[in-house]
Design an enzyme around this catalytic site. Structure first.
Site, PDB file in Angstrom:
ATOM      1  N   GLU A  97      28.316 -59.021 -56.650  1.00 37.81           N
ATOM      2  CA  GLU A  97      27.484 -57.725 -57.235  1.00 37.81           C
ATOM      3  C   GLU A  97      26.397 -57.118 -56.168  1.00 37.81           C
ATOM      4  O   GLU A  97      25.477 -56.807 -56.059  1.00 37.81           O
ATOM      5  CB  GLU A  97      26.358 -58.384 -58.155  1.00 37.81           C
ATOM      6  CG  GLU A  97      27.203 -58.750 -59.511  1.00 37.81           C
ATOM      7  CD  GLU A  97      26.544 -58.900 -60.806  1.00 37.81           C
ATOM      8  OE1 GLU A  97      25.476 -58.289 -60.910  1.00 37.81           O
ATOM      9  OE2 GLU A  97      26.806 -59.838 -61.623  1.00 37.81           O
ATOM     10  N   THR A 128      35.522 -62.446 -63.090  1.00 34.47           N
ATOM     11  CA  THR A 128      34.843 -63.594 -63.748  1.00 34.47           C
ATOM     12  C   THR A 128      35.049 -63.205 -65.108  1.00 34.47           C
ATOM     13  O   THR A 128      34.974 -62.151 -65.808  1.00 34.47           O
ATOM     14  CB  THR A 128      33.352 -63.584 -63.668  1.00 34.47           C
ATOM     15  OG1 THR A 128      33.049 -63.388 -61.976  1.00 34.47           O
ATOM     16  CG2 THR A 128      32.602 -64.647 -63.784  1.00 34.47           C
ATOM     17  N   PHE A 182      34.275 -57.710 -66.639  1.00 33.99           N
ATOM     18  CA  PHE A 182      34.039 -56.257 -65.798  1.00 33.99           C
ATOM     19  C   PHE A 182      34.822 -56.230 -64.704  1.00 33.99           C
ATOM     20  O   PHE A 182      34.794 -57.040 -63.739  1.00 33.99           O
ATOM     21  CB  PHE A 182      32.518 -56.495 -65.647  1.00 33.99           C
ATOM     22  CG  PHE A 182      31.936 -55.355 -64.592  1.00 33.99           C
ATOM     23  CD1 PHE A 182      31.361 -54.231 -65.353  1.00 33.99           C
ATOM     24  CD2 PHE A 182      31.883 -55.647 -63.352  1.00 33.99           C
ATOM     25  CE1 PHE A 182      30.540 -53.375 -64.502  1.00 33.99           C
ATOM     26  CE2 PHE A 182      30.907 -54.505 -62.573  1.00 33.99           C
ATOM     27  CZ  PHE A 182      30.516 -53.690 -63.008  1.00 33.99           C
ATOM     28  N   HIS A 201      18.874 -85.111 -48.652  1.00 28.99           N
ATOM     29  CA  HIS A 201      19.744 -85.852 -49.223  1.00 28.99           C
ATOM     30  C   HIS A 201      20.629 -86.817 -48.085  1.00 28.99           C
ATOM     31  O   HIS A 201      21.355 -87.760 -48.746  1.00 28.99           O
ATOM     32  CB  HIS A 201      20.683 -85.473 -50.257  1.00 28.99           C
ATOM     33  CG  HIS A 201      19.861 -85.074 -51.588  1.00 28.99           C
ATOM     34  ND1 HIS A 201      18.964 -84.053 -51.767  1.00 28.99           N
ATOM     35  CD2 HIS A 201      19.941 -85.881 -52.863  1.00 28.99           C
ATOM     36  CE1 HIS A 201      18.255 -84.174 -52.995  1.00 28.99           C
ATOM     37  NE2 HIS A 201      18.867 -84.990 -53.773  1.00 28.99           N
ATOM     38  N   GLY A 202      20.680 -86.453 -46.942  1.00 32.35           N
ATOM     39  CA  GLY A 202      21.416 -87.147 -45.890  1.00 32.35           C
ATOM     40  C   GLY A 202      22.995 -87.055 -46.136  1.00 32.35           C
ATOM     41  O   GLY A 202      23.254 -86.242 -47.147  1.00 32.35           O
ATOM     42  N   THR A 259      27.196 -57.213 -51.355  1.00 31.37           N
ATOM     43  CA  THR A 259      26.936 -58.054 -50.676  1.00 31.37           C
ATOM     44  C   THR A 259      25.374 -57.713 -49.691  1.00 31.37           C
ATOM     45  O   THR A 259      24.780 -56.826 -50.223  1.00 31.37           O
ATOM     46  CB  THR A 259      27.799 -57.945 -49.273  1.00 31.37           C
ATOM     47  OG1 THR A 259      27.622 -56.621 -48.732  1.00 31.37           O
ATOM     48  CG2 THR A 259      29.433 -58.229 -49.617  1.00 31.37           C
TER      49      THR A 259
HETATM   50  C1  FAD Z   1      33.336 -65.701 -57.241  1.00 29.21           C
HETATM   51  C2  FAD Z   1      33.405 -64.053 -57.298  1.00 29.21           C
HETATM   52  C3  FAD Z   1      33.157 -63.411 -58.687  1.00 29.21           C
HETATM   53  C4  FAD Z   1      33.558 -62.004 -58.830  1.00 29.21           C
HETATM   54  N1  FAD Z   1      33.416 -61.359 -60.024  1.00 29.21           N
HETATM   55  C5  FAD Z   1      33.477 -60.226 -60.131  1.00 29.21           C
HETATM   56  C6  FAD Z   1      33.697 -59.708 -61.286  1.00 29.21           C
HETATM   57  O1  FAD Z   1      33.376 -60.113 -62.405  1.00 29.21           O
HETATM   58  N2  FAD Z   1      33.968 -58.119 -61.306  1.00 29.21           N
HETATM   59  C7  FAD Z   1      34.010 -57.399 -60.225  1.00 29.21           C
HETATM   60  O2  FAD Z   1      34.332 -56.307 -60.378  1.00 29.21           O
HETATM   61  N3  FAD Z   1      33.992 -58.030 -59.163  1.00 29.21           N
HETATM   62  C8  FAD Z   1      33.646 -59.434 -58.900  1.00 29.21           C
HETATM   63  N4  FAD Z   1      33.802 -60.063 -57.617  1.00 29.21           N
HETATM   64  C9  FAD Z   1      33.999 -59.134 -56.495  1.00 29.21           C
HETATM   65  C10 FAD Z   1      32.652 -58.905 -55.797  1.00 29.21           C
HETATM   66  O3  FAD Z   1      31.651 -58.202 -56.225  1.00 29.21           O
HETATM   67  C11 FAD Z   1      33.107 -58.458 -54.075  1.00 29.21           C
HETATM   68  O4  FAD Z   1      33.779 -59.619 -53.515  1.00 29.21           O
HETATM   69  C12 FAD Z   1      31.981 -57.899 -53.416  1.00 29.21           C
HETATM   70  O5  FAD Z   1      31.416 -56.928 -53.918  1.00 29.21           O
HETATM   71  C13 FAD Z   1      32.525 -57.726 -51.883  1.00 29.21           C
HETATM   72  O6  FAD Z   1      33.703 -56.998 -51.804  1.00 29.21           O
HETATM   73  P1  FAD Z   1      34.814 -57.557 -51.006  1.00 29.21           P
HETATM   74  O7  FAD Z   1      35.140 -59.141 -51.212  1.00 29.21           O
HETATM   75  O8  FAD Z   1      35.883 -56.484 -51.218  1.00 29.21           O
HETATM   76  O9  FAD Z   1      34.129 -57.651 -49.505  1.00 29.21           O
HETATM   77  P2  FAD Z   1      34.292 -56.242 -48.524  1.00 29.21           P
HETATM   78  O10 FAD Z   1      33.644 -54.902 -49.207  1.00 29.21           O
HETATM   79  O11 FAD Z   1      35.687 -56.221 -47.639  1.00 29.21           O
HETATM   80  O12 FAD Z   1      33.491 -56.637 -47.462  1.00 29.21           O
HETATM   81  C14 FAD Z   1      33.634 -57.508 -46.262  1.00 29.21           C
HETATM   82  C15 FAD Z   1      32.466 -57.591 -45.368  1.00 29.21           C
HETATM   83  O13 FAD Z   1      32.186 -56.288 -44.869  1.00 29.21           O
HETATM   84  C16 FAD Z   1      30.735 -55.895 -45.152  1.00 29.21           C
HETATM   85  N5  FAD Z   1      30.900 -54.490 -45.407  1.00 29.21           N
HETATM   86  C17 FAD Z   1      31.492 -53.685 -46.201  1.00 29.21           C
HETATM   87  N6  FAD Z   1      31.112 -52.382 -45.990  1.00 29.21           N
HETATM   88  C18 FAD Z   1      30.242 -52.281 -45.148  1.00 29.21           C
HETATM   89  C19 FAD Z   1      29.440 -51.135 -44.720  1.00 29.21           C
HETATM   90  N7  FAD Z   1      29.541 -50.137 -44.944  1.00 29.21           N
HETATM   91  N8  FAD Z   1      28.273 -51.626 -43.668  1.00 29.21           N
HETATM   92  C20 FAD Z   1      28.089 -53.116 -43.255  1.00 29.21           C
HETATM   93  N9  FAD Z   1      28.982 -54.131 -43.854  1.00 29.21           N
HETATM   94  C21 FAD Z   1      29.997 -53.680 -44.370  1.00 29.21           C
HETATM   95  C22 FAD Z   1      30.516 -56.704 -46.436  1.00 29.21           C
HETATM   96  O14 FAD Z   1      28.932 -56.622 -46.567  1.00 29.21           O
HETATM   97  C23 FAD Z   1      30.904 -58.191 -46.073  1.00 29.21           C
HETATM   98  O15 FAD Z   1      30.305 -58.633 -45.072  1.00 29.21           O
HETATM   99  C24 FAD Z   1      33.625 -61.276 -57.741  1.00 29.21           C
HETATM  100  C25 FAD Z   1      33.788 -61.720 -56.374  1.00 29.21           C
HETATM  101  C26 FAD Z   1      33.533 -63.354 -56.239  1.00 29.21           C
HETATM  102  C27 FAD Z   1      33.791 -64.052 -54.827  1.00 29.21           C
END
Ligand code: FAD
Length: 384
Positions: A367, A159, A124, A342-343, A369
């Site tokens: 999915e 993923t 996705f 578990h130390g 934050t």
């Molecule tokens: C291991 C892994 C697997 C993943 N797999 C998939 C996948 O299969 N498909 C896919 O599409 N995506 C995938 N993702 C992406 C994932 O969904 C995003 O990383 C996540 O939604 C956060 O987006 P970002 O990394 O751009 O962070 P950002 O959106 O840049 O956020 C950075 C920080 O700012 C905060 N923030 C942003 N906007 C606001 C707001 N308006 N108010 C307050 N705080 C805010 C966020 O909460 C966070 O703390 C994956 C990520 C990881 C790490």
């Protein structure tokens, strides 16, 4: 009427997956994790068990179960290992589900049987370098050229996108401009191996090291016009609804990890001796374990409630966000406590709690934050 006992079939499923996790996954997953390697053979065995077809009808190769069955299976896997649990979650809930929910009959018949059997995996692709939480910031474009969509752009952190089993990635792309001047975003299925579609190398991650996460690039990628998934211009809304369901599954995964922390801590507290008696004889250790159990079992209720509303066809957005937010924080807390119990051994990669500690953090990020969940809950309450 309130009844959160599982029926016999779901209990039987839980038992089968628990046994598989303990007997097949537990003995070997640590090595895959250390080698940063996707466990293809284990994933195929999960397919043979029928896990990838759980929520889909038999006519498409599924087992005719429910989304809740999928959640129970994810929970049991995550109790032992999160990499295989997220492979199942992303394969079904994010990979196959958009095809099932929004695809044409022809698309379902073409792709679902192999996805349900676990012979093939789908991914996705929503997130881009310029937008994760702000998923509407999509820059990838797709334009119709005769009978083809021509896709250009990139996706990050996807993923299951580059495993030996991956056959399909459904991506969001800007396909035009809406009447009010905004972006028209649509979803398009891109088969692996399509010329111009490049799958980058695996990221080096803090956790989920035996799962597959990659960057994708699209340069003049041509796919048939009929690969549009769902309605043109509805791609963003479709993906958001897929994420609502996915949050229940991520909550189940978090509960599994939180419960795995309890399992490991109980065993260790009984056998590890300090000052001439088991560490579990100390109330400080007992209380940490009791608190872990309280958190895991209340988080489980949160995802049961969200799943129950979803299965009844009632609105469940708020409950899904509550479950995801709460249980991912519970997973983090339990991983910290279990490591403490578990130390020094808890800090070693060879112990399951070492993996739990590294795997827990991403649950507060993927999915949606924790901040995004709080935004959704507040918005649903009429604030903001
Ligand atoms: C291991 C892994 C697997 C993943 N797999 C998939 C996948 O299969 N498909 C896919 O599409 N995506 C995938 N993702 C992406 C994932 O969904 C995003 O990383 C996540 O939604 C956060 O987006 P970002 O990394 O751009 O962070 P950002 O959106 O840049 O956020 C950075 C920080 O700012 C905060 N923030 C942003 N906007 C606001 C707001 N308006 N108010 C307050 N705080 C805010 C966020 O909460 C966070 O703390 C994956 C990520 C990881 C790490």
């Amino acid at each position: 009427m309130l009844d959160y006992r599982l029926d016999e079939e779901t209990e039987a499923l839980r038992t089968v997956v628990r046994q598989f996790a303990r007997e097949v996954v537990a003995p070997q997953i640590g090595e895959f994790y250390e080698r940063d390697e996707f466990p293809t053979a284990i994933v195929r065995q999960m397919g043979e068990l029928g896990l990838f077809g759980l929520p889909f009808p038999e006519e498409y190769g599924g087992s005719g179960g429910t989304y809740f069955d999928l959640c129970v299976a994810i929970e049991e896997l995550a109790r032992v290992d999160s990499s295989v649990a997220i492979t199942l979650e992303a394969g079904v809930s994010l990979g196959a589900m958009p095809i099932f929910r929004f695809g044409t009959e022809e698309q379902k018949r073409r792709w679902l049987p192999r996805l349900c059997s676990g012979e093939a995996l789908a991914a996705f692709g929503l997130t881009e370098a310029g937008g994760g939480s702000d998923a509407g910031a999509t820059r990838t474009t797709a334009r119709l050229d005769g009978d083809s969509w021509v896709i250009d752009g990139s996706k990050t952190f996807i993923t299951n996108s580059g495993t030996d089993l991956t056959e399909l990635v459904t991506v969001t792309a800007v396909t035009g401009t809406t009447a009010d001047g905004g972006k028209e975003i649509s979803a398009i299925a891109v088969p692996s191996g399509t010329p111009g579609f490049t799958v980058g190398k695996r990221y080096s991650k803090v956790g989920w090291n035996a799962s597959d996460t990659r960057e994708l690039a699209f340069a003049d990628v041509h796919v048939p016009a009929e690969n549009l998934v769902g309605e043109r211009g509805r791609g963003y809304a479709q993906f958001l609804s897929i994420l609502d369901e996915g949050r229940i599954a991520i909550s189940a995964l978090s509960v599994g990890l939180a419960q795995g922390c309890v399992d490991e801590s109980v065993t260790y507290a009984r056998q590890r001796e300090a000052f001439g008696r088991p560490i579990g004889a100390n109330q400080a250790i007992q209380f940490m374990i009791a608190d872990m159990e309280v958190r895991a079992s209340t988080a489980r209720l949160a995802y049961y409630r969200a799943a129950e509303r979803m299965l009844r066809g009632e609105p469940f957005k708020r409950e899904a966000s509550i479950a995801k937010l709460y249980s991912s924080e519970v997973a983090m807390d339990n991983a910290r406590y279990a490591t403490q119990v578990h130390g020094g051994y808890g800090f070693m990669n060879e112990t399951p709690v070492g993996r739990f500690y590294r795997d827990a953090k991403v649950l507060e990020i993927g999915e949606g934050t924790s901040e995004v969940q709080r935004m959704l809950i507040a918005r649903d309450l009429g604030v903001g």
